[in-house]
Design a protein around this motif. Sequence first.
Motif, short mmCIF file in Angstrom:
data_model
loop_
_atom_site.label_atom_id
_atom_site.label_comp_id
_atom_site.label_asym_id
_atom_site.label_seq_id
_atom_site.Cartn_x
_atom_site.Cartn_y
_atom_site.Cartn_z
N SER A 1 27.26 17.98 20.65
CA SER A 1 26.12 18.57 19.95
C SER A 1 24.85 18.37 20.74
CB SER A 1 25.98 17.97 18.55
OG SER A 1 26.10 16.57 18.62
N PHE A 2 23.95 19.33 20.61
CA PHE A 2 22.61 19.16 21.16
C PHE A 2 21.72 18.77 19.98
CE2 PHE A 2 24.36 22.25 24.26
CZ PHE A 2 24.15 21.52 25.41
N GLY A 3 21.35 17.51 19.92
CA GLY A 3 20.60 17.04 18.76
C GLY A 3 21.44 17.25 17.52
N GLU B 1 25.57 21.44 16.36
CA GLU B 1 26.95 21.27 16.82
C GLU B 1 27.34 22.43 17.71
OE1 GLU B 1 29.74 19.15 15.61
OE2 GLU B 1 29.13 18.54 13.59
N VAL B 2 27.84 22.13 18.89
CA VAL B 2 28.14 23.18 19.85
C VAL B 2 29.64 23.28 20.12
CG1 VAL B 2 27.66 24.01 22.17
CG2 VAL B 2 25.87 22.87 20.90
N LEU B 3 30.32 22.14 20.09
CA LEU B 3 31.77 22.15 20.25
C LEU B 3 32.37 21.26 19.18
CD1 LEU B 3 32.09 21.70 24.13
CD2 LEU B 3 32.37 23.82 22.84
N PRO C 1 32.10 35.30 21.86
CA PRO C 1 30.73 35.79 21.76
C PRO C 1 29.71 34.81 22.34
CG PRO C 1 31.58 35.17 19.59
CD PRO C 1 32.72 35.09 20.54
N SER C 2 28.52 35.31 22.58
CA SER C 2 27.44 34.51 23.12
C SER C 2 27.11 33.36 22.17
CB SER C 2 26.21 35.40 23.31
OG SER C 2 25.19 34.65 23.87
N GLY C 3 26.94 32.18 22.74
CA GLY C 3 26.56 31.02 21.93
C GLY C 3 27.74 30.31 21.29
N SER C 4 28.97 30.75 21.61
CA SER C 4 30.12 30.12 20.97
C SER C 4 30.47 28.78 21.60
CB SER C 4 31.32 31.07 21.03
OG SER C 4 31.59 31.46 22.35
N GLY C 5 29.87 28.46 22.76
CA GLY C 5 30.09 27.14 23.36
C GLY C 5 30.93 27.15 24.63
N LYS C 6 31.16 28.35 25.19
CA LYS C 6 32.02 28.46 26.37
C LYS C 6 31.45 27.70 27.57
CE LYS C 6 31.57 32.96 26.47
NZ LYS C 6 30.54 33.13 25.42
N SER C 7 30.18 27.95 27.86
CA SER C 7 29.55 27.26 29.00
C SER C 7 29.54 25.75 28.77
CB SER C 7 28.11 27.73 29.20
OG SER C 7 28.09 29.09 29.51
N THR C 8 29.19 25.37 27.58
CA THR C 8 29.11 23.95 27.27
C THR C 8 30.45 23.27 27.48
OG1 THR C 8 27.40 24.49 25.64
CG2 THR C 8 28.35 22.28 25.54
N LEU C 9 31.53 23.96 27.10
CA LEU C 9 32.86 23.40 27.30
C LEU C 9 33.12 23.15 28.79
CD1 LEU C 9 35.74 22.57 26.61
CD2 LEU C 9 36.34 24.99 26.35
N ASP D 1 31.82 29.80 35.53
CA ASP D 1 31.06 30.13 34.31
C ASP D 1 30.37 31.48 34.49
OD1 ASP D 1 29.79 30.18 31.92
OD2 ASP D 1 28.42 28.51 32.33
N GLU D 2 30.97 32.49 33.94
CA GLU D 2 30.46 33.86 34.05
C GLU D 2 29.99 34.19 35.47
OE1 GLU D 2 28.15 35.48 30.97
OE2 GLU D 2 28.73 33.99 29.49
N PRO D 3 30.91 34.13 36.42
CA PRO D 3 30.50 34.28 37.83
C PRO D 3 29.98 35.67 38.17
CG PRO D 3 32.89 34.27 37.63
CD PRO D 3 32.35 33.90 36.28
N1 LIG Z 1 20.61 22.37 26.84
C1 LIG Z 1 20.74 22.83 25.58
N2 LIG Z 1 19.97 22.33 24.60
C2 LIG Z 1 20.08 22.77 23.33
N3 LIG Z 1 20.95 23.71 22.93
C3 LIG Z 1 21.75 24.24 23.86
C4 LIG Z 1 21.70 23.84 25.23
N4 LIG Z 1 22.60 24.54 25.93
C5 LIG Z 1 23.21 25.35 25.04
N5 LIG Z 1 22.72 25.18 23.81
C6 LIG Z 1 23.18 25.85 22.57
O1 LIG Z 1 24.53 25.58 22.43
C7 LIG Z 1 25.24 26.70 21.94
C8 LIG Z 1 26.37 27.05 22.87
O2 LIG Z 1 25.82 27.44 24.11
P1 LIG Z 1 26.70 27.90 25.33
O3 LIG Z 1 25.78 28.17 26.45
O4 LIG Z 1 27.80 26.93 25.54
O5 LIG Z 1 27.31 29.27 24.79
P2 LIG Z 1 28.14 30.37 25.57
O6 LIG Z 1 29.37 30.59 24.80
O7 LIG Z 1 28.28 29.97 27.00
O8 LIG Z 1 27.20 31.64 25.46
P3 LIG Z 1 26.91 32.81 26.52
O9 LIG Z 1 28.04 33.78 26.42
O10 LIG Z 1 25.62 33.39 26.03
O11 LIG Z 1 26.79 32.17 27.85
C9 LIG Z 1 24.20 27.80 21.77
O12 LIG Z 1 23.81 27.83 20.43
C10 LIG Z 1 23.08 27.36 22.65
O13 LIG Z 1 21.85 27.83 22.15
#
Ligand SMILES: Nc1ncnc2c1ncn2[C@@H]1O[C@H](COP(=O)(O)OP(=O)(O)OP(=O)(O)O)[C@@H](O)[C@H]1O
Lengths: 238, 256
Positions: free
Chosen positions: B26-28, B31-33, B51-59, B177-179
């Motif tokens: 989680s960021f603060g 919850e992200v994952l 979809p965008s924001g689902s947490g793929k990059s974070t994973l 990550d989305e190359p």
């Molecule tokens: N450094 C950060 N600080 C706070 N929130 C973040 C941070 N990075 C990502 N988030 C939030 O975490 C959630 C997941 O982000 P993430 O980038 O993993 O999504 P994604 O699936 O990769 O989306 P996209 O397809 O747009 O790249 C989003 O709600 C995003 O706003």
Amino acid sequence: MPCTGFADGSAFFKGGLKVPYDFSIVVDKFPIFLPAAIETLKITGASLVFGIIVGLIAALGRISKFKLFYYPSTFYVTVIRGTPILLQLFIVYYGLANIIRLDPFPSAVIAFGTHNGAYIAEIFRGAIKSIDIGQTEAARSLGMTRFQAMRRIILPQALKRAVPPLGNQFIIATKDSSLASTIAVRELLLKSQQLGSSTFNTMEYLIIAGIYYLIMTTVLGYFVHRLERRLAISDRAG
Amino acid sequence: MTGRGEYAVNKRSERKMVEVKGLNMSFGSLEVLRDINLSVAEGEVVVIIGPSGSGKSTLLRCINFLEKSRLGEIYIDGRLVERKEKTINTMRQDVGMVFQHFNLFPHMTVLQNVIEGPTQVKGMSKGEAVQLAESLLAKVGLQDKRDEYPAMLSGGQKQRVAIARALAMQPQVMLFDEPTSALDPELVGEVLGVMKELAREGMTMLVVTHEMGFAREVADRVVFMDDTKIIEEGTPEELFNNPQNERTQAFLSKIF
Ligand SMILES: Nc1ncnc2c1ncn2[C@@H]1O[C@H](COP(=O)(O)OP(=O)(O)OP(=O)(O)O)[C@@H](O)[C@H]1O
Ligand SMILES: [Mg+2]
């Protein structure tokens, strides 16, 4: 021959005042200021070397997450930037005299070095922070340590970005070195004051000092500009 | 649908190159994952969509500890990655990462970018690193760009250099990550081409992408993420042609 008026030979302003300056002195006495000019360069150069070293350390402290490094660095920058440079010079020369009597020259270098260091720290800090976080991430993802990423990837880019504001600070430092005249360092301003008060040609001698400062700052500005252009090579898109 | 068999050759290894267990992030308070479990076998290509924001990059970023997860474990090639600076640095040598925005080092030439990792991190000699870099640049089709600075390159070329830079560490796994998301459409193909070639050579890959054609053609497994969770995973045929979860169906109906 003394030049006491306008180019057409008239020696009077419209109001009827005689021009009270003898500008031939500026030309005649220019060379005898050279040792003082060298003294100015020495103070400036030494305090900038000092300032760059202290500034880089303080900048790293300001971005460090270690409190023992962060707080002293922040304290240093805040105090130095928040107080007058002349006060700092007097503290080193007069204030510390009870503990250690420093000669005028080292006092000036320490005071100005400390002073410039605080500003240079903020220049470096700003430059480091301006580098995209992706650069650190790319470096770290290769397995580099924090230190390696800083040294190999971030600092080279940050230093390049710091060149224009650093050049500016160098020019300010050159001019600020004139404050050393107040503690009898035999630099340009002191020289012009001494000669001026003994001969009553105060203005002429001040102008000589001014020309020296102008030459130094202009030459410095030119080299900074050239360095900027040389460093821009890797930015040039084809 | 024709290609997959070709890429799937020799991909039945049981050796798990990446294993994510019970990952929560989680960021603060956001919850992200949530309870992510995922593994990638040796030589396998896994594509993550969602979809965008689902947490793929974070994973992906949690896997090489660019983000520190709150809870959960990461195993690379069977070894638990302890949360110690040294262990993480060592692990990262085995896990290549390619970013959406390339993140090439702009003050270095293409060649210097590629040899930086091996020489600085692995202590490889410069001569050896240059040899390796040249063969990698040839592989991504950029041997003639070795002395250019990144600013001189197109987006597609930059991304291919970034791939070569990551490969120069001779990693066991590559994370993408989305190359191709930052590329002009006409440059996407050259980067995907390099990635397909890598897959064909048996590189273990975990790829976040919106390129569904690539997923269909190259992936052994597609993972669908939505709203902090893995919703569904399966072979490209299963996931694209016969999605089980309605969220997957909704997502796919939007993009096709
Ligand atoms: N450094 C950060 N600080 C706070 N929130 C973040 C941070 N990075 C990502 N988030 C939030 O975490 C959630 C997941 O982000 P993430 O980038 O993993 O999504 P994604 O699936 O990769 O989306 P996209 O397809 O747009 O790249 C989003 O709600 C995003 O706003
Ligand atoms: Mg993303």
